[in-house]
Design a protein around this motif. Sequence first.
Motif, PDB file in Angstrom:
ATOM      1  N   LEU A  52      -3.020  46.341  27.149  1.00 46.44           N
ATOM      2  CA  LEU A  52      -1.913  46.761  26.294  1.00 46.44           C
ATOM      3  C   LEU A  52      -0.964  45.595  26.013  1.00 46.44           C
ATOM      4  O   LEU A  52      -0.506  45.418  24.871  1.00 46.44           O
ATOM      5  CB  LEU A  52      -1.154  47.917  26.958  1.00 46.44           C
ATOM      6  N   TYR A  57      -2.652  43.336  23.508  1.00 50.84           N
ATOM      7  CA  TYR A  57      -2.679  43.990  22.188  1.00 50.84           C
ATOM      8  C   TYR A  57      -1.307  43.915  21.523  1.00 50.84           C
ATOM      9  O   TYR A  57      -1.194  43.586  20.344  1.00 50.84           O
ATOM     10  CB  TYR A  57      -3.118  45.437  22.350  1.00 50.84           C
ATOM     11  N   THR A  84      -8.250  53.454  26.768  1.00 54.36           N
ATOM     12  CA  THR A  84      -7.439  52.328  26.300  1.00 54.36           C
ATOM     13  C   THR A  84      -8.267  51.417  25.403  1.00 54.36           C
ATOM     14  O   THR A  84      -7.800  50.942  24.363  1.00 54.36           O
ATOM     15  CB  THR A  84      -6.873  51.531  27.499  1.00 54.36           C
ATOM     16  N   ILE A 105      -7.510  50.703  21.394  1.00 57.07           N
ATOM     17  CA  ILE A 105      -7.313  49.366  20.836  1.00 57.07           C
ATOM     18  C   ILE A 105      -8.290  49.118  19.695  1.00 57.07           C
ATOM     19  O   ILE A 105      -7.920  48.554  18.651  1.00 57.07           O
ATOM     20  CB  ILE A 105      -7.454  48.298  21.943  1.00 57.07           C
ATOM     21  N   LEU A 141      -0.233  53.120  20.858  1.00 56.40           N
ATOM     22  CA  LEU A 141      -0.170  51.891  21.650  1.00 56.40           C
ATOM     23  C   LEU A 141       1.035  51.039  21.284  1.00 56.40           C
ATOM     24  O   LEU A 141       1.348  50.076  21.990  1.00 56.40           O
ATOM     25  CB  LEU A 141      -1.438  51.055  21.455  1.00 56.40           C
TER      26      LEU A 141
END
Length: 246
Positions: A184, A187, A221, A225, A232
């Motif tokens: 995360l 990203y 997750t 993504i 997110l």
Amino acid sequence: MTSKRAGSVLALLALSPGEPVPVDQLADELWGEEPVGNARNAVQAIVSRLRRMLRPVSGRRGSEFIRTSRYGYVLDVAPEAVDAYRFRHLAGAGAGLVHPDPAAAIDELEQALGLWSGPALMNVRDGARCQAHALRLEEQRITAFEHLTEAKLAVDGEPISVSELQEMATTYTERERLSELLMLALYRDGRQAEALEVFHGARRRLARSLALEPGPALHLTYQAILNQDVTLGRPRPAMSHSGRTC
């Protein structure tokens, strides 16, 4: 060796401040199955040495600082004077604030982790009880780091050390939450390809070391993504080599 044993006694007493620790527990921690002539007298000698060592530091008579009780010995200090207690208190308070007030959680958790200066009980981990306490503290430290990272991700503009997070995720492969948080963070930083590679790297390490597949949360997750799911958060625009956004 005597000073190390004194350190082990102090560690066990400090991990239960204000509570008696039985002599047989102290003896078992110090010698285990190793034969010793008179364990009670041997423990008493170590405690006497410890009292002399601590008097200049505590400013109190040794027998007041480490009291003899009917059941063993008691370190007569407030729990707040022991770093392990303060860490647990701050980490617990921070964990409870991650969702309702992440900014406040960051303050509590940074204070908690700031108490660490090396491995838990670094020089007194030979005995079984100290080893068990140290392992629990290390687990709690990693959990506090996870909570801190989660709180930082919830606060706009809060800096996150991706390199530290990468090191933690690689070191503690079994803690899949670290890999999720790293994905995360990458990203959000506009590094989608690197975030996806974290999943594949974690998958390889889990297969190699534990013969396991990543759990559902890590898979979710990864898919989020891939789909650039809005839940997110918005990733920062990726930068070109010239320094301009692409």
